[in-house]
Design an enzyme around this catalytic site. Structure first.
Site, short mmCIF file in Angstrom:
data_model
loop_
_atom_site.label_atom_id
_atom_site.label_comp_id
_atom_site.label_asym_id
_atom_site.label_seq_id
_atom_site.Cartn_x
_atom_site.Cartn_y
_atom_site.Cartn_z
N GLU A 41 0.84 -1.18 0.00
CA GLU A 41 0.00 0.00 0.00
C GLU A 41 0.87 1.23 0.00
O GLU A 41 2.03 1.19 0.40
CB GLU A 41 -0.93 0.02 1.21
CG GLU A 41 -0.22 0.08 2.55
CD GLU A 41 -1.21 0.10 3.70
OE1 GLU A 41 -2.20 0.84 3.59
OE2 GLU A 41 -0.98 -0.61 4.70
N GLY A 42 0.30 2.31 -0.51
CA GLY A 42 1.02 3.57 -0.57
C GLY A 42 0.19 4.70 -0.01
O GLY A 42 -0.77 4.49 0.73
N GLY A 94 -3.28 4.65 -2.22
CA GLY A 94 -3.98 3.45 -2.66
C GLY A 94 -3.26 2.19 -2.25
O GLY A 94 -2.33 2.20 -1.45
N ASP A 101 13.60 3.84 -10.13
CA ASP A 101 13.60 2.89 -8.99
C ASP A 101 13.88 1.48 -9.50
O ASP A 101 13.22 0.53 -9.12
CB ASP A 101 12.26 2.95 -8.26
CG ASP A 101 12.33 2.28 -6.88
OD1 ASP A 101 13.45 1.96 -6.44
OD2 ASP A 101 11.27 2.07 -6.27
#
Length: 868
Positions: free
Chosen positions: A575-576, A579, A723
């Site tokens: 999760e972030g 969302g 990333d």
């Protein structure tokens, strides 16, 4: 005005009403107002110090700030002359006695040019300016843990509180760093005017084998047998419980709340206490909080006889008071002793026993000075009322003033109710507008996915705006037309010499027509569930060329709506901020796929997919970013890049459905393998595939080839991943690798990201030095990350990159790359890695000069040659 502001206003009104009706004593929980260092009420001449490092770090600059400025002002003492530094201090004169419950400290960062703060400090205080007392907590500890960086404000509750006019902050240091401090004190005015009380030391009770101590453990001028010229538990604002075997303060011993005496120790049958005040006052009453648990031999006093002194002699005629004996209730209570409006600067009271024990937990006075200050009008911050339960209203104000105040309070409450109604109405209206705009966004989704001819720019995201748009792209558009120089990020503050000169950077990297400035904040690696492509209409942008536009022109921008009911939740991947990412099975997904998309699985069985969802309460900017991510991913078509399969945007929550490979992410996949030894090379490929716990060097290089191929595709579109790591690569059948972006949202990899000042989150162990220190992200910085990813693959992810270094040491190592003096540390050569691959490929990815690093096309070709 938001609802939370209304709550704060309502709370303040409640406090005013509480002062007018309950007439409570000084409450440490309410007495927490800033006393004027921050707001400027404390004048410069009232702030002094033992020494100063320079004129710009004098005592007057020691005012705490909540970083509205550049954080340059602070008090910094001269070089500490003592090992413990206790001769250096910053002193604040409050001009009158105050009840201090909280202190705040902060360091000096000078907008990146400084990094000085006090890790530990002690406090001394005085009520008269001559007798100084060292503060200690209820367990005797004197050293207070201070700041861990130069930015954050650290607030520390003082337990017990301090009653003082003068306060000194004394840094404790071991000479490892220069110390600078900014401070604030919190509390309220001490209206009692009590400077000290002198009492016999408390006694010990043994109750049913339990030791119960009634000593005044926080008295600040202790002496043998009799406590003189100090203050302690009788003025700390904490009232004792009904049962003296328990304490208000967690973890303290039985009897801690009370100071108590045994009748057997006083032949005259009374305890004598002397109270001294700041000046001559007109006393109306005294409040004494007493225990009355008579079942255990404790009762409140039988009689109080008080003598008064205005000069050098005690007056002959005392005031005597006998409270009503209570043989029914064992609750502790305040007993009011009328003092008959007697004038004095000192009071001597004798409290007579009525049982074996007498226990007091609090004593407070109402005097002439307090009468005028305790009128029922609202106080300015820092000066709440200081009255006690049961005060006689005839000593306060006349009834006409009370009626006026009540009328004002009723009017205030009516206004607040009106404001609350208006705010609630506005919130309802805003929600209606948001729903309307949401429908418009949904209707325009297809259009948004179409090719846009607007200009794009790559720049820093804002770290300070609340609710603003935050850039947290994983794939982000850059432009090879020039080197996109960015203002140094916060991490460059680790290298103060950078601010002095930029000679190390070589030729100018600014572009004609483009401002090299922008935000000085670090690039924002927020949760990876929102990927944004920043759009800008300012002058610092470049239009996408016709060639680049053609890269997108031939693609189908429409995405099919997938039925939500055909998604079956399997597990939560992460999760972030806005969302979550779920692992799901999608039934009948094959009917929604493009012809050119080959996926794992057959047409009959459900397809394993990753579903990114946007929370329903996400703001408009997050919603727009989510739609931009859909637009970007819908155009990425490469066998080594995770594909967007379908979307669910007909209702909330918005979802995007992407590929997910059956073997999960590459990091965990490799962790469960071991390298095949050379002696096993003659095994057939079938045996190798069956031995799932083993993997050959050639297979590892084959994985790296696929990652290089996917990155070659991204770089051909001028996209930067930002990333790249094994955690962001998925593994399918036959070692198929696809690049994704889920790693950051997973708790499993939280340790791979470094949080700067509680804001930006960076995968520093995979980042190039210029990305960390300059905030500069290019395809060359992705090349650096690829070198780290290749190192992960060849070590089977058995350890984190630079595992021997802390996060701070990793950042310091990037500084060595910046200085370019040959002191930088590289990742070591993996055991199975040939020297030519390490020297010609890995180390070339980590070259200081970004222009000298190989391209993904070159690395892909080089890896293919090593397989041949």
């Amino acid at each position: 005005m938001k609802l939370v502001e209304v709550k704060l206003i309502t709370r303040h009104v409640f406090f005013i009403l509480l002062a007018a009706t309950a007439r409570a004593q000084v409450n440490p929980e309410m007495c927490r107002y800033p006393l004027g260092m921050t707001g400027g009420q404390i004048q410069d001449e009232d702030i002094s110090a033992s020494s100063q490092w320079s004129e710009s770090t004098a005592a007057r600059f020691g005012r705490l700030e909540f970083d509205n400025g550049d954080g340059d002002g602070a008090w910094c003492p001269d070089i500490m002359s003592e090992p413990d530094g206790l001769k250096e201090y910053l002193q604040v004169d409050l001009r009158s006695l105050h009840f201090i419950t909280l202190v705040g400290t902060q360091g000096r960062h000078a907008d990146g040019m400084g990094n000085e703060f006090a890790q530990r400090y002690m406090i001394k205080y005085s009520r008269d300016g001559s007798n100084w007392v060292g503060w200690h907590d209820r367990k005797g500890r004197q050293v207070i843990e201070g700041n861990r960086n130069a930015y954050d404000v650290v607030l520390k509750d003082l337990e017990p509180p301090i009653i003082a006019r003068f306060v000194r902050f004394m840094p404790v240091t071991d000479h490892s760093m220069i110390v600078c401090m900014r401070v604030e004190l919190y509390g309220c005015e001490w209206l009692d005017g009590l400077m000290s009380y002198s009492i016999p030391d408390g006694h010990q009770m043994i109750y049913r084998g339990l030791d119960v101590y009634f000593n005044d453990s926080v008295y600040d001028r202790a002496s043998a047998e009799r406590l003189t010229k100090g203050l302690g538990q009788l003025t700390d604002g904490t009232w004792g419980l009904d049962d003296f075997l328990h304490s208000h303060i967690y973890g303290m011993w039985p009897g801690y709340d009370y100071v108590g005496w045994s009748n057997k120790s006083f032949p005259k049958g009374y305890v004598e206490m002397i109270f001294e005040f700041d000046h001559v006052r007109n006393f109306t009453s005294m409040k004494v909080h007493c225990n009355n648990m008579f079942s255990r031999g404790v009762r409140m006093f039988r009689q109080a006889t008080c003598y008064f002194r205005s000069g050098s002699e005690w007056e002959a005629d005392p005031v005597t008071f006998r409270p009503t004996v209570d043989r029914m209730s064992q609750t502790a209570r305040f007993v009011t002793v009328p003092l008959g409006d007697r004038t004095a600067s000192a009071i001597k009271c004798r409290f007579h026993f009525s049982d074996l024990w007498m226990l007091f937990s609090e004593v407070a006075f109402q005097s002439g000075s307090a009468v005028y200050n305790t009128s029922l009008t609202p106080r300015k911050p820092g000066h709440p009322t200081n009255t006690l339960p049961g005060d006689d209203p005839t000593h306060k104000v006349d009834d006409s003033n009370t009626r006026i105040l009540i009328g004002c309070l009723v009017a205030i409450i009516a206004i607040l109710l009106t404001i609350i109604v208006i705010i609630l109405w506005r919130q309802v209206w805003q929600k209606m507008l948001e729903k309307a705009s949401r429908r418009l966004l949904d209707d325009e989704l297809t259009a948004r996915l179409a090719v846009q001819t607007q200009a794009f720019s790559f720049h820093h995201s804002s770290l300070s705006s609340e609710g603003g748009s935050t850039s947290n792209s994983t794939y982000e558009r850059i432009f090879p037309l020039c080197a996109d120089y960015q203002e140094p990020s916060r991490l460059i503050r680790k290298l103060p010499e950078f601010a002095q000169s930029t000679e190390h950077l070589g030729p100018s990297t600014s572009c004609k027509g483009v401002t090299a400035g922008g935000s000085d904040s670090a690039p924002h690696y927020a949760e990876a569930d929102i990927i944004s492509l920043q759009e800008s209409s300012d002058s610092s942008t470049y239009s996408i060329t016709a060639v680049n536009m053609n890269l997108f022109a031939g693609t189908d921008s429409s995405m099919k709506e997938f039925p939500r009911h055909k998604l079956t939740f399997k597990e939560k991947l992460g999760e972030g901020q806005f969302g979550e990412v779920h692992l799901c099975e999608a039934e009948g997904m094959q009917d929604f796929l493009d012809e050119d998309l080959s996926i794992e699985g057959n047409n009959e069985s459900p397809l394993l997919v990753a579903v990114k969802t946007l929370r329903e309460d996400a703001n408009k900017n997050a919603r727009n970013d989510f739609l931009k991510e859909i637009r970007i991913m819908s155009r990425l078509r490469d066998p080594n890049i995770v594909r967007l399969l379908a979307v669910c945007v007909d209702s909330d929550p918005l979802c995007m459905i992407t590929e997910y490979m059956e073997n999960g992410d590459l990091n965990q996949f490799l962790c469960n393998l071991r390298l095949k030894e050379a002696a096993d090379e003659d095994k057939t490929e079938q045996e190798e595939n069956e031995g799932k716990s083993m993997v050959s060097y050639s297979k590892l290089i084959g994985m790296a080839v696929q990652i290089a191929s996917g990155m070659k595709y991204l770089s051909s579109l001028n996209f930067v991943h930002r990333d790249l790591a094994t955690r962001n690569c998925l593994v399918g059948k036959n070692y198929t690798i696809k690049i994704a972006d889920f790693g950051m949202s997973r708790n499993l990899y939280r340790g791979d990201y470094y949080r700067i000042q509680g804001r930006a989150v960076l995968p520093i162990r995979w980042m190039s030095w210029e990305s960390i220190l300059l905030g500069k992200f290019t395809m060359a910085s992705d090349v650096w990350a690829f070198g780290v990813t290749l190192w992960e693959i060849l070590t089977l992810c058995k350890e984190q990159p630079y595992s021997q270094l802390s996060d701070e040491q990793v950042i310091e190592n990037t500084g060595e790359f910046f200085r370019d003096q040959g002191k930088q540390v590289y990742l070591p050569k993996p055991a199975c890695c040939p020297e030519r691959v390490y020297a010609n490929l890995m180390l070339s990815c980590w070259r200081r000069n970004a222009k000298q690093r190989p391209s993904f096309q070159e690395m892909h070709a080089q890896l293919m040659e090593s397989l041949a």
